[in-house]
Write a protein that holds these residues in place. Structure first.
Motif, PDB file in Angstrom:
ATOM      1  N   PRO A   1      81.007 -26.206  38.894  1.00 45.43           N
ATOM      2  CA  PRO A   1      81.456 -24.821  38.708  1.00 45.43           C
ATOM      3  C   PRO A   1      81.420 -24.000  39.994  1.00 45.43           C
ATOM      4  CG  PRO A   1      79.891 -25.423  37.008  1.00 45.43           C
ATOM      5  CD  PRO A   1      79.896 -26.557  37.986  1.00 45.43           C
TER       6      PRO A   1
ATOM      7  N   VAL B   1      87.628 -23.907  38.865  1.00 43.40           N
ATOM      8  CA  VAL B   1      86.773 -24.730  38.005  1.00 43.40           C
ATOM      9  C   VAL B   1      85.822 -23.850  37.199  1.00 43.40           C
ATOM     10  CG1 VAL B   1      84.920 -26.452  38.033  1.00 43.40           C
ATOM     11  CG2 VAL B   1      86.929 -26.794  39.441  1.00 43.40           C
ATOM     12  N   SER B   2      85.237 -22.882  37.833  1.00 43.74           N
ATOM     13  CA  SER B   2      84.305 -22.020  37.089  1.00 43.74           C
ATOM     14  C   SER B   2      85.056 -21.222  36.032  1.00 43.74           C
ATOM     15  CB  SER B   2      83.522 -21.105  38.024  1.00 43.74           C
ATOM     16  OG  SER B   2      84.369 -20.186  38.630  1.00 43.74           O
TER      17      SER B   2
ATOM     18  N   ILE C   1      85.744 -23.483  32.925  1.00 40.96           N
ATOM     19  CA  ILE C   1      84.504 -23.703  32.165  1.00 40.96           C
ATOM     20  C   ILE C   1      84.154 -22.442  31.382  1.00 40.96           C
ATOM     21  CG2 ILE C   1      82.020 -24.125  32.354  1.00 40.96           C
ATOM     22  CD1 ILE C   1      82.650 -25.942  34.743  1.00 40.96           C
ATOM     23  N   ALA C   2      84.303 -21.290  32.050  1.00 40.97           N
ATOM     24  CA  ALA C   2      84.000 -20.016  31.376  1.00 40.97           C
ATOM     25  C   ALA C   2      84.926 -19.783  30.182  1.00 40.97           C
ATOM     26  CB  ALA C   2      84.123 -18.865  32.362  1.00 40.97           C
TER      27      ALA C   2
ATOM     28  N   ALA D   1      81.408 -28.357  31.256  1.00 40.94           N
ATOM     29  CA  ALA D   1      81.062 -28.721  32.631  1.00 40.94           C
ATOM     30  C   ALA D   1      80.978 -30.239  32.784  1.00 40.94           C
ATOM     31  CB  ALA D   1      79.735 -28.077  33.014  1.00 40.94           C
TER      32      ALA D   1
ATOM     33  N   SER E   1      81.233 -16.896  39.164  1.00 45.88           N
ATOM     34  CA  SER E   1      81.823 -17.890  40.050  1.00 45.88           C
ATOM     35  C   SER E   1      81.457 -17.582  41.496  1.00 45.88           C
ATOM     36  CB  SER E   1      83.329 -17.924  39.884  1.00 45.88           C
ATOM     37  OG  SER E   1      83.872 -16.678  40.243  1.00 45.88           O
TER      38      SER E   1
END
Lengths: 477, 224
Positions: A429, A435-436, A439-440, A446, B221
């Motif tokens: 992440p 990518v983060s 996932i969020a 993850a 993030s």
């Protein structure tokens, strides 16, 4: 509000350590810095300025990796520290901040803001998705290609931010549930698309211009806008092709057709419900095309940074953007970070640290020079999962450029071998905003990202190595 | 409705904030008080938290909540989360020789949550072993009667437990005039006294800040 709070009943000293751990670490790091900065005789064969440059460099890496203070603030502080300890004269240090790459990045941010805020990118996204995404596999592949395509002309995190709400809307409209395979692949395709597309041009991520900036400062050499695309596109497009094949195998059209019919109707509806094409979008599109045209055909004569700044100004001249809008979109932290990073890399070179390091440690190693590059590209790929790609470039690239200068390998290959893998972060992440974000969203776990990311990492590395040993050798004989 | 008591002076909080703060300031100056007691029939977390926050922003005083001993430990946590510095429990039963075990458990937990010396228990029970038991568990007894011998007894025991005395200079919680309590209160503290008070107050606030944690709502993030 009370349900979102709880009481930590740990002993007070534990609470103090937890709360102030960053301050404690900073105290230790600064303590070590001040301890070592004047211990000149610790490293033989290095004069005082070079020794101090090493200490400051290690100090900077620790702060960048740990993120105890904002990365941009570390960069600014480092410049002050370099000047204070007379590593180089003050005028030189601050002049590095004026590297054309930094200004290219500013121009690129403004251009991206113009494309995004005019609505052009959103309309483009809805149009392409509604036109080409009428079956499950086609939708996912379209999302991938759209993400990759837009990342050729906009920063990848901006593309991810643009596409994420569209994908969430599609899932809601088509009743695609969290935990479903189709939902997972939909979001993965977006993230992989923006990551892969973002390394092909200078516009997808500021790391590429940063790498060029360091190359230019250290050697006077350059890789032009088109040259970069010519070098990076083939291995990256092969990677993209393999990803598309993967999706074709994984997505069973028959299983998800009904959902996608609903999604398709939804996308067409959303496209129709967008406001009419307005003059602002038209202007933004024309300026973008002019910019790309100039970058492709007039890069050598005018310079990419100059083109970026002049074309960015056109967005204001023709009323596409206001300064307040642009100011919100320009990531000034990135600008400061990169300016400072280039200054540090150049300082290390000027005082002889890099040549000392390469001569003392690396050129003694009796292995094939390209094998050494292969190892560095691997480090770049792995490091970028954990730390910002800019820090990866600053840590590895000056050493690699110096090394390749000594061992007879083209500096340009060195830059490509480190910069391209530094942009290909898939697994964690913290590795990249795309990518983060996915996932969020809740549609991807993850664990799924990490599992598929490992395979993509290996594939990416193999393709970069293959390009390094064949294609790039031909390009940069 | 939350009422503020400063030595039994009620301040209505139906007023707007500005008037309320003005009135509170007047009373604090008049009485040279360094604490204020909140009292309410039913505890409203959000209102209490807002009120305590306003008081803390404008005044360097200790905010104590006066309430009946709750049944559940969870309620103690809500009191703490509202931002009060200490808590003053009132007895809700007839005189008894002992507090029920369940209630004692709640009292002990209160001592754990709040700083030492900020948990007060108002009682009609003058039984010395009972009073000693409270003191042994770091609970400061507040007796309603004018039993000077008992007050002496409490004073002697408090002198043996320095950690309990820290706040008493600033929060003399008795119905009688505080001089009778015999703690040699200094009304006009001078610079040193003010600094001491500020340190104790801010340490209490810091302790609260460290103990109160937010549940993470989203994953952030990376910056660049």
């Amino acid at each position: 509000m009370k349900d979102k709070q709880f009481i930590d009943k740990s002993p007070l000293w534990v609470l103090l350590v937890k709360e102030y751990r960053n301050a404690i670490f900073l105290l230790i790091i600064f303590g070590l810095f001040f301890t070592f900065i004047n211990q000149h005789n610790l490293i033989a064969n290095l004069d005082l300025n070079a020794y101090r440059a090493v200490v400051i460099f290690i100090f900077a890496i620790i702060l960048w990796v740990s993120n105890l203070i904002p990365l941009s603030v570390t960069s600014l502080m480092i410049m002050g520290v370099l000047a204070s300890y007379n590593v180089l004269d003050t005028k030189s240090i601050y002049s590095f901040f004026g590297n054309s790459s930094v200004f290219f990045i500013i121009g690129a941010f403004i251009i991206s803001a113009g494309v995004r805020l005019s609505g052009l990118s959103k309309r483009t996204a809805y149009y392409i998705l509604s036109r080409f995404g009428d079956t499950p596999s086609k939708l996912i592949i379209t999302v991938f290609l759209l993400g990759a395509g837009l990342s050729h002309i906009m920063p990848e995190h901006a593309v991810a931010a643009l596409m994420l709400p569209i994908l969430i809307d599609i899932c809601h409209a088509a009743n695609i549930k969290k935990g479903s395979d189709f939902g997972k692949y939909l979001f993965l395709s977006m993230a992989w698309g923006v990551i892969v597309g973002g390394v092909v041009t200078f516009l997808g991520g500021a790391r590429n211009p940063l790498a060029i900036g360091i190359l230019n400062e250290m050697t006077g050499k350059n890789i032009g806008f088109v040259q970069w695309i010519i070098a990076s596109a083939p291995p990256v497009y092969i990677l993209g092709f393999l990803i598309i094949i993967y999706f074709k195998i994984k997505i069973k059209d028959s299983e998800n057709l009904k959902s996608i019919e609903t999604a398709d109707v939804f996308l067409v509806y959303k496209l129709q419900r967008l406001e009419k094409i307005n003059f602002r979008e038209v202007k933004a599109g024309i300026i973008l095309l002019v910019t790309i045209f100039l970058w492709v055909f007039y890069n050598e004569r005018i310079g990419i940074a100059n083109i970026a700044l002049i074309c960015a100004a056109l967005y204001f001249i023709f009323n596409v953007l206001t300064w307040e809008e642009a100011n919100r979109e320009i990531n000034w932290g990135v600008i400061f970070m990169y300016g400072g990073a280039i200054a540090l890399g150049k300082a290390l070179n000027e005082v002889g640290v890099l040549s000392w390091f390469v001569e003392t440690y690396l050129s003694q190693v009796d292995i094939n020079p390209y094998l050494m590059l292969v190892i560095f590209s691997f480090f770049s790929l792995m490091l970028t999962e954990a730390i910002t790609n800019a820090a990866v470039i600053v840590v590895l690239l000056p050493v690699v450029i110096e090394l390749t200068s000594k061992i007879g390998v083209s500096n340009e290959i060195a830059v490509l071998s480190v910069a391209i893998p530094s942009g290909l972060a898939y697994m964690l992440p913290m590795s990249t905003p795309a990518v983060s974000m996915i996932i969020a969203s809740g549609y991807v776990r993850a664990k799924d990202v990490a599992k598929s990311g490992i395979i993509l990492n290996i594939l990416s590395w193999l393709l970069v190595v293959a390009a390094m040993l064949t294609y790039w050798k031909i390009l940069y004989r | 409705m939350i009422e503020l008591l400063i030595e039994n002076i009620n301040i209505e909080t139906k007023e707007n904030r500005e008037d309320f703060l003005d009135k509170l300031e007047e009373k604090l100056i008049e009485k040279k008080q360094e604490f204020v007691i909140l009292k309410s029939k039913s505890f409203d977390f959000n209102k209490t938290k807002d009120l305590v926050g306003e008081i803390k922003k404008h005044f360097d005083i200790f905010v104590i909540l006066k309430t009946q001993l709750p049944e559940k430990i969870k309620e103690l946590e809500y009191f703490f989360l509202s931002g009060i510095h200490g808590i003053f429990f009132t007895e809700n039963k007839q005189i008894s020789n002992k507090v029920e075990e369940k209630q004692f458990k709640v009292l002990k937990e209160a001592v754990r949550i709040f700083s030492t010396g900020t948990v007060f228990y108002e009682t009609l029970n003058e039984n010395r072993p009972f009073i000693k038991n409270l003191l042994d568990n770091n609970i400061i007894p507040v007796i309603k009667t004018k039993n000077l011998k008992l007050i002496d007894f409490i004073e002697i025991n408090l002198n043996k437990r320095k950690s309990l005395k820290g706040y008493l200079k600033f929060i003399p919680l008795v119905e009688e005039p505080s001089e009778n309590y015999g703690f040699n209160l200094i009304r006009d503290r001078g610079f040193k006294g003010k600094v001491e008070k500020k340190i104790i107050l801010e340490l209490n606030n810091l302790r609260q800040k460290l103990m109160i944690k937010e549940v993470e709502e989203s994953f952030n993030s990376s910056a660049l």
